[in-house]
Write a protein that holds these residues in place. Structure first.
Motif, short mmCIF file in Angstrom:
data_model
loop_
_atom_site.label_atom_id
_atom_site.label_comp_id
_atom_site.label_asym_id
_atom_site.label_seq_id
_atom_site.Cartn_x
_atom_site.Cartn_y
_atom_site.Cartn_z
N UNK A 47 0.80 -1.25 -0.14
CA UNK A 47 0.10 0.08 0.07
C UNK A 47 1.00 1.31 -0.27
N UNK A 48 2.06 1.25 0.85
CA UNK A 48 2.82 2.34 1.02
C UNK A 48 3.50 2.77 -0.27
N UNK A 49 3.91 1.54 -0.79
CA UNK A 49 4.75 1.54 -1.95
C UNK A 49 3.91 2.29 -3.15
N UNK A 50 2.67 2.00 -3.36
CA UNK A 50 2.13 2.75 -4.31
C UNK A 50 1.64 4.15 -4.30
N UNK A 51 2.22 4.66 -3.24
CA UNK A 51 2.05 6.19 -3.01
C UNK A 51 3.54 6.78 -3.62
N UNK A 52 4.19 5.83 -3.90
CA UNK A 52 5.69 6.34 -4.32
C UNK A 52 6.36 7.37 -3.36
N UNK A 53 6.60 7.10 -2.03
CA UNK A 53 6.88 8.15 -1.23
C UNK A 53 8.41 8.26 -1.09
N UNK A 54 9.06 9.52 -0.58
CA UNK A 54 10.48 9.65 -0.78
C UNK A 54 10.87 9.63 0.90
N UNK A 55 9.84 10.16 1.61
CA UNK A 55 10.08 10.42 3.05
C UNK A 55 8.92 9.66 3.70
N UNK A 56 9.19 8.79 4.70
CA UNK A 56 8.05 8.13 5.37
C UNK A 56 8.51 8.16 6.87
N UNK A 57 7.51 8.46 7.77
CA UNK A 57 7.29 8.65 9.11
C UNK A 57 6.71 7.32 9.69
N UNK A 58 7.41 6.56 10.44
CA UNK A 58 6.93 5.48 11.13
C UNK A 58 7.09 5.67 12.56
N UNK A 59 5.68 5.65 13.20
CA UNK A 59 5.52 5.95 14.50
C UNK A 59 5.14 4.86 15.16
N UNK A 60 5.51 4.74 16.50
CA UNK A 60 5.44 3.49 17.53
C UNK A 60 6.31 2.39 16.74
N UNK A 61 7.30 2.49 16.27
CA UNK A 61 8.13 1.59 15.27
C UNK A 61 8.56 0.35 16.06
N UNK A 62 8.50 0.13 17.45
CA UNK A 62 8.70 -0.72 18.25
C UNK A 62 10.23 -1.20 17.87
N UNK A 63 10.28 -2.60 17.56
CA UNK A 63 11.57 -3.03 17.15
C UNK A 63 11.89 -2.97 15.56
N UNK A 64 11.46 -2.24 14.82
CA UNK A 64 11.69 -1.75 13.51
C UNK A 64 11.27 -2.60 12.36
N UNK A 65 10.42 -3.76 12.64
CA UNK A 65 10.11 -4.33 11.44
C UNK A 65 9.44 -3.77 10.37
N UNK A 66 8.56 -2.81 10.47
CA UNK A 66 7.82 -2.23 9.41
C UNK A 66 8.75 -1.37 8.73
N UNK A 67 9.64 -0.40 9.44
CA UNK A 67 10.24 0.39 8.97
C UNK A 67 11.42 -0.35 8.15
N UNK A 68 11.83 -1.42 8.61
CA UNK A 68 12.92 -2.08 7.64
C UNK A 68 12.35 -2.78 6.53
N UNK A 69 11.20 -3.55 6.57
CA UNK A 69 10.52 -3.80 5.35
C UNK A 69 10.31 -2.60 4.21
N UNK A 70 9.74 -1.54 4.78
CA UNK A 70 9.60 -0.37 3.93
C UNK A 70 11.16 0.09 3.19
N UNK A 71 12.18 -0.07 3.93
CA UNK A 71 13.39 0.63 3.57
C UNK A 71 14.05 -0.52 2.72
#
Length: 238
Positions: A47-71
């Motif tokens: 879903x995020x990739x379809x928005x073609x973002x350059x900068x993402x804010x990941x709030x309540x990232x925890x141990x970073x799983x989603x941030x890592x997957x997006x990067x």
């Protein structure tokens, strides 16, 4: 509701809880969910990739799983990943460095309701399994809206109660009876693993949460049910 029901605020208790369970969080999270949480995160990334973002804010990232997957899966993106718990961020930093993503992901301690981020400065804001832990849900969502550029998207992954009564009964037996025993045994903080499933029951249902998103400043809000309603992916536009 709060994890420990002390005189501290919900925000302070949540921070303490995640600091306590951080060392075993990933093991328990993936084991107790039978790794289905990985599938949900992959869908969020799409879903995020379809928005073609350059900068993402990941709030309540925890141990970073989603941030890592997006990067890893979105070319050229920069992710600012924040969390209230320093214990969770310590785990996230080790994972980010191990994967060579420290040039793509910036990790910082921050309060979701008071973000030190410029207004209208990010393309997408994400939260995975974190909004139900906000001290003030409406304030946290308004702060997400503030950081987004006009037309930017918010994508939220959160647990929900299945609509089917039979499936809901089975799911709640597991999450309220089995999960706290296993989680408490391994993490040595049973109250944390009693709070986590109980907080799902208190969280607004999909229809109500969509209204809350709209009130916070989002439009075109939609909910996408995951795995028979165990979780929802909420999408809104600034």
């Amino acid at each position: 509701m709060k994890p420990y029901n002390t005189d501290q605020s919900k925000k302070e208790e949540v921070r303490t809880m995640f600091d306590n369970i951080a060392p075993k969080y990933d093991l328990l999270n993936h084991t107790l969910s039978m790794s289905i949480d990985r599938l949900w995160r992959r869908r969020v990334v799409k879903v995020v990739r379809r928005a073609k973002p350059r900068r993402i804010l990941d709030v309540a990232t925890g141990t970073g799983d989603l941030a890592i997957a997006m990067a890893r899966r979105i070319d050229g993106v920069q992710v600012l990943a924040v969390d209230l718990s320093e214990g969770m961020l310590d785990v996230a930093r080790r994972k980010v460095e191990a994967r060579g993503l420290d040039g793509r992901i910036v990790l910082d301690r921050a309060d979701a309701e008071h973000l030190d981020i410029a207004t209208a400065s990010v393309d997408v804001a994400t939260v995975a399994f974190g909004v139900r832990n906000f001290g003030d849900l409406a304030a946290g969502l308004r702060e997400l809206a503030r950081t987004l550029k006009p037309g930017g998207k918010v994508v939220i992954l959160e647990f929900s109660r299945p609509a089917n009564p039979i499936f809901r009964a089975l799911y709640e037996f597991y999450s309220c009876r089995i999960l706290p025993r296993i989680g408490g045994l391994i993490s040595r903080d049973r109250r944390a693993y009693e709070y986590l499933p109980a907080s799902v029951g208190e969280f607004p249902g999909p229809a109500e949460f969509l209204k809350i998103l709209e009130a916070a400043g989002f439009r075109n809000c939609k909910a996408r049910s995951q795995s028979f309603g165990i979780a929802q992916i909420y999408v809104g536009e600034r």
